[in-house]
Design an enzyme around this catalytic site. Sequence first.
Site, mmCIF file in Angstrom:
data_model
loop_
_atom_site.group_PDB
_atom_site.id
_atom_site.type_symbol
_atom_site.label_atom_id
_atom_site.label_comp_id
_atom_site.label_asym_id
_atom_site.label_seq_id
_atom_site.Cartn_x
_atom_site.Cartn_y
_atom_site.Cartn_z
ATOM 1 N N GLU A 278 0.811 -1.213 0.000
ATOM 2 C CA GLU A 278 0.000 0.000 0.000
ATOM 3 C C GLU A 278 0.846 1.264 0.000
ATOM 4 O O GLU A 278 0.444 2.285 -0.538
ATOM 5 C CB GLU A 278 -0.928 0.012 1.216
ATOM 6 C CG GLU A 278 -2.069 -0.976 1.124
ATOM 7 C CD GLU A 278 -3.037 -0.618 0.001
ATOM 8 O OE1 GLU A 278 -3.226 0.572 -0.276
ATOM 9 O OE2 GLU A 278 -3.586 -1.549 -0.599
ATOM 10 N N HIS A 279 2.011 1.232 0.631
ATOM 11 C CA HIS A 279 2.792 2.461 0.810
ATOM 12 C C HIS A 279 3.537 2.831 -0.467
ATOM 13 O O HIS A 279 4.099 1.977 -1.142
ATOM 14 C CB HIS A 279 3.810 2.264 1.942
ATOM 15 C CG HIS A 279 4.288 3.544 2.537
ATOM 16 N ND1 HIS A 279 5.148 4.392 1.868
ATOM 17 C CD2 HIS A 279 4.036 4.129 3.729
ATOM 18 C CE1 HIS A 279 5.401 5.437 2.633
ATOM 19 N NE2 HIS A 279 4.738 5.307 3.768
ATOM 20 N N PRO A 280 3.557 4.122 -0.832
ATOM 21 C CA PRO A 280 4.356 4.549 -1.991
ATOM 22 C C PRO A 280 5.814 4.132 -1.816
ATOM 23 O O PRO A 280 6.368 4.231 -0.712
ATOM 24 C CB PRO A 280 4.225 6.076 -1.964
ATOM 25 C CG PRO A 280 2.963 6.338 -1.219
ATOM 26 C CD PRO A 280 2.862 5.253 -0.196
ATOM 27 N N ARG A 281 6.451 3.674 -2.896
ATOM 28 C CA ARG A 281 7.845 3.236 -2.804
ATOM 29 C C ARG A 281 8.487 3.274 -4.180
ATOM 30 O O ARG A 281 7.826 3.171 -5.205
ATOM 31 C CB ARG A 281 7.959 1.841 -2.196
ATOM 32 C CG ARG A 281 7.662 0.686 -3.163
ATOM 33 C CD ARG A 281 6.177 0.537 -3.456
ATOM 34 N NE ARG A 281 5.914 -0.623 -4.294
ATOM 35 C CZ ARG A 281 5.826 -0.592 -5.644
ATOM 36 N NH1 ARG A 281 6.011 0.525 -6.299
ATOM 37 N NH2 ARG A 281 5.574 -1.697 -6.321
ATOM 38 N N TRP B 244 -5.454 5.700 2.862
ATOM 39 C CA TRP B 244 -5.395 4.366 2.277
ATOM 40 C C TRP B 244 -6.257 3.398 3.079
ATOM 41 O O TRP B 244 -6.747 3.726 4.150
ATOM 42 C CB TRP B 244 -3.954 3.864 2.154
ATOM 43 C CG TRP B 244 -3.166 3.743 3.453
ATOM 44 C CD1 TRP B 244 -3.630 3.494 4.695
ATOM 45 C CD2 TRP B 244 -1.748 3.856 3.581
ATOM 46 N NE1 TRP B 244 -2.601 3.428 5.600
ATOM 47 C CE2 TRP B 244 -1.436 3.645 4.961
ATOM 48 C CE3 TRP B 244 -0.705 4.077 2.700
ATOM 49 C CZ2 TRP B 244 -0.130 3.685 5.440
ATOM 50 C CZ3 TRP B 244 0.600 4.109 3.183
ATOM 51 C CH2 TRP B 244 0.875 3.913 4.527
#
Length: 346
Positions: free
Chosen positions: A83-86, A246
Amino acid sequence: MMNTQFVECVPNFSEGRNIEAINAIAEAITSVGGVRVLHIDRGEAANRTVITFVGPADAVVEAAFRMVKRAAELIDMRHHHGEHPRIGATDVLPIIPLKGISLTECAELARALAERIYKELAIPTYCYEAAALLPEHTNLADCRRGEYEGLREKMGDPVMRPDFGGGEYTEQAARSGATVVGARNFLIAVNFNLNTVSREMASAIAARVRASGEVLRDAEGKVLRDAEGRVVRRPGLLRGCKAIGWYIEEYGCAQVSMNINDVALCPIHKAYETVCMVAHELGCEVTGTELIGLIPEQCMLDAGRYFAEKNATPCDDRRRLVEIAVTTMHMDDLCPFDIDQKVLVV
């Protein structure tokens, strides 16, 4: 020891499910003498791990290089989802001044480390925040824009390609992605849990509270722009913070995920109350607060004192003030909150 420069490093890795890999990365950090790992925060749903470690500046920089090398060996970004931007295996790597060292000096260390990572490991690197080499790279979100999947295209962009290793999209870049290295002051990473599964609701709350504010749209949903073509925004309610919304399947709830990068402008208790207020206005409620990594003791003391005075129950006991902050903001909503492990006393 009186003249030793101490720094903190809080790298984020694009792996939150493979415990053996996470432990191996942590072992690479502690293989350098004088370095101490304070906390490992593993998120399965976000598929992301945050490790906090401290030590003398030179030792921390060496430990950081070793961990980037180990992470590149163990994490293949071609198979990563979360889910986290990376943008990379070692996604972001900030160096934070603690004692006897300035932010400018940390920026110099970060730039040298970024260059070494590319030269010795062939991993493309950006320099951000105080270490930024280009103004367009100052903001982490700009360096990450397009995430890992957009890295190939960014390689050819004269402005947004990595500072070191921009140009050719190599096999190493495909495997490890890019790493964003920088220097910044202490940041608090916190997620506010909502009693809804709506990502859209969480995103709407985040847009209302974050410093950058909310992008305005017309009746047809098109982004509004001013006469010079710039996006029109409604200012956010808070300063000194960034936020996105999110949904975390693991928890069965949506969250407002926030980075507080200026605790003077945005103390955590102010962030909590503001998110609660906006959530209520939009038809949901905040059920708890999830702290990622550590938080300085002073921030918790300030929060505890604020809530104690608000409830007309003033308190001077430091431990009790922290407990009041934990209880009021429901920081044990998802899992027990260990004060001795989560609160950083410096």
